[in-house]
Design a protein around this motif. Structure first.
Motif, PDB file in Angstrom:
ATOM      1  N   SER A 181       1.006  -1.087  -0.333  1.00 56.21           N
ATOM      2  CA  SER A 181      -0.404  -0.186   0.294  1.00 56.21           C
ATOM      3  C   SER A 181       1.035   1.194  -0.264  1.00 56.21           C
ATOM      4  O   SER A 181       0.479   2.267  -0.108  1.00 56.21           O
ATOM      5  CB  SER A 181      -0.910   0.307   1.194  1.00 56.21           C
ATOM      6  N   LEU A 182       2.349   0.762  -0.086  1.00 61.31           N
ATOM      7  CA  LEU A 182       2.729   1.958   0.046  1.00 61.31           C
ATOM      8  C   LEU A 182       2.731   3.010  -1.177  1.00 61.31           C
ATOM      9  O   LEU A 182       3.129   4.459  -1.094  1.00 61.31           O
ATOM     10  CB  LEU A 182       3.866   2.189   0.761  1.00 61.31           C
ATOM     11  N   PRO A 183       3.122   2.467  -2.705  1.00 61.00           N
ATOM     12  CA  PRO A 183       3.672   3.157  -3.523  1.00 61.00           C
ATOM     13  C   PRO A 183       2.136   4.228  -3.729  1.00 61.00           C
ATOM     14  O   PRO A 183       2.195   5.441  -4.143  1.00 61.00           O
ATOM     15  CB  PRO A 183       3.145   1.622  -4.337  1.00 61.00           C
ATOM     16  N   ALA A 184       0.475   3.898  -3.148  1.00 60.35           N
ATOM     17  CA  ALA A 184      -0.495   4.530  -3.077  1.00 60.35           C
ATOM     18  C   ALA A 184      -0.381   5.341  -2.952  1.00 60.35           C
ATOM     19  O   ALA A 184      -0.779   6.576  -2.789  1.00 60.35           O
ATOM     20  CB  ALA A 184      -1.865   3.281  -2.840  1.00 60.35           C
ATOM     21  N   ARG A 185       0.439   5.211  -1.107  1.00 55.96           N
ATOM     22  CA  ARG A 185      -0.038   6.842  -0.003  1.00 55.96           C
ATOM     23  C   ARG A 185       1.331   7.273  -0.642  1.00 55.96           C
ATOM     24  O   ARG A 185       0.974   8.873  -0.638  1.00 55.96           O
ATOM     25  CB  ARG A 185       0.477   5.852   0.563  1.00 55.96           C
ATOM     26  N   PHE A 186       2.332   7.468  -1.185  1.00 56.04           N
ATOM     27  CA  PHE A 186       3.157   8.243  -1.424  1.00 56.04           C
ATOM     28  C   PHE A 186       2.569   8.526  -2.880  1.00 56.04           C
ATOM     29  O   PHE A 186       2.508  10.422  -3.381  1.00 56.04           O
ATOM     30  CB  PHE A 186       4.122   7.696  -1.842  1.00 56.04           C
ATOM     31  N   MET A 187       1.525   8.201  -3.535  1.00 62.03           N
ATOM     32  CA  MET A 187       1.085   8.508  -4.599  1.00 62.03           C
ATOM     33  C   MET A 187      -0.140   9.755  -4.876  1.00 62.03           C
ATOM     34  O   MET A 187      -0.400  10.484  -5.095  1.00 62.03           O
ATOM     35  CB  MET A 187       0.571   7.901  -5.714  1.00 62.03           C
TER      36      MET A 187
END
Length: 364
Positions: free
Chosen positions: A333-339
């Motif tokens: 879920s980290l990439p979606a949070r950063f995006m």
């Protein structure tokens, strides 16, 4: 077809290239064999992701189905190595005793492959039907499945002559006629494991984007509403549970020729919890999270566990707690949070414009 499924399919293609092409070129034989072991755990983890991440069933006893596939394969490879003789570990305990009757069918490669597929399906089908029809879920379901894993590991440990007990089954020389000590054959076994992992990802990807995948999520989030709409949640859960059991069995079966040994320690409660930890770390509801999490946990166990065995357990436990508290959807879920944070927020309209829109809505 929407864009998102194509993105997932492209990710599976990239994963296949890395595992099937890049890894054999850049990794040594030792690390390639280790990667094959991690892929076996990843196959089981993909099934856990389907049952737990999308179905809400915390399956803490996947060691049972891992064991069914592993011991079926191990019995065949042991008999293939022994030839017409009784396996050596049985002779140590009773030189005159015949081969147990339930071992005899595993001389056949066809029977062994059928057992790897059908045994977990039948066992999971009976177990799942008995539990889901009685609406057993949540912590009760998790504890019961884990208790089954402990019971099976204890049973295998106590049947020394039939299963090798705590020492397990090992010293396999052949894999369906291929010599396991041959580096080319070991590469072949790794490629089979990697290909099976890709197939499992494709199967789960198809489940996720199908009507069944939507129904499985609905069952997880609002089981009673699904029942009111005319569907039986027990049947929906049963399908996901059986598929996850089959994947665990396949992972266990390929674990045997890759590692060269199977013992009760690989199928008990600790092993089942390790699988769950990998799925939680990667992200149980995502497509790639369970597989990547299982590979990461496997790598940590091999790297840190060998040099710092006591500390590795604490690190894994601490990591599990941190992920559950701060990243309930896992590292995936980290990439979606950063995006979301990097995406600029749209400017808010001025207050008079908002009032004009509301007035127009009232007039209409």
């Amino acid at each position: 077809m929407t864009k998102k499924p194509w993105i997932s399919l492209s990710g599976i293609g990239l994963f296949a290239v890395l595992l099937l092409t890049v890894a054999p070129l850049v990794l040594s034989d030792h690390w390639l064999n280790n990667l094959g072991k991690y892929c076996c755990w990843a196959i089981a983890a993909v099934g856990i992701g389907l049952a737990w991440g999308r179905g809400g069933m915390l399956v803490m006893g996947q060691g049972v189905f891992f064991a069914l596939g592993a011991y079926a394969m191990a019995m065949h490879l042991t008999l293939e190595t022994a030839g017409d003789r009784v396996p050596g570990f049985m002779v140590l305990y009773d030189p005159l005793a015949p081969l147990p009757m339930f071992w005899e069918p595993f001389r056949s490669a066809g029977f062994t492959l059928a057992a790897i597929v059908l045994l977990p399906v039948v066992v999971a089908g009976i177990l799942g039907y008995a539990l889901f029809k009685r609406r057993v879920k949540g912590a009760y379901f998790a504890i019961l499945t884990q208790a089954l894993a402990v019971a099976l590991a204890t049973l295998i440990s106590s049947t020394i002559r039939e299963t090798g007990g705590d020492t397990g089954l090992s010293d396999f020389k052949y894999f369906f006629g291929f010599v396991l000590n041959d580096p080319a054959n070991r590469l072949m076994v790794y490629l089979i494991v990697a290909a099976l992992l890709i197939v499992c990802l494709l199967v789960v990807w198809q489940f996720y984007r199908s009507r069944f995948g939507e129904l499985l999520i609905a069952t997880r989030d609002a089981e009673e509403r699904v029942r009111f709409l005319g569907y039986d949640p027990a049947n929906v859960k049963l399908v996901a549970f059986v598929v996850s059991a089959l994947m665990a069995s396949i992972g266990g079966a390929m674990f045997v020729p890759i590692v060269g040994i199977i013992t009760p320690a690989e199928i008990g409660a600790a092993a089942s919890i390790l699988m769950i930890a990998g799925v939680a770390l990667g992200g149980r509801a995502s497509l790639f999270g369970p597989a990547l999490g299982a590979i990461a946990v496997g790598w940590g166990q091999s790297s840190l566990g060998s040099t710092w065995p006591d500390g590795w357990t604490y690190i894994l436990g601490l990591l599990f707690i941190v992920v559950i508290l701060f990243l309930p959807n896992g590292l995936s879920s980290l990439p979606a949070r950063f995006m979301r944070r990097a995406r600029p927020k749209p400017p808010e309209p001025p207050a008079p414009a908002i009032a004009a829109v509301e007035l127009e809505e009232v007039r209409s």
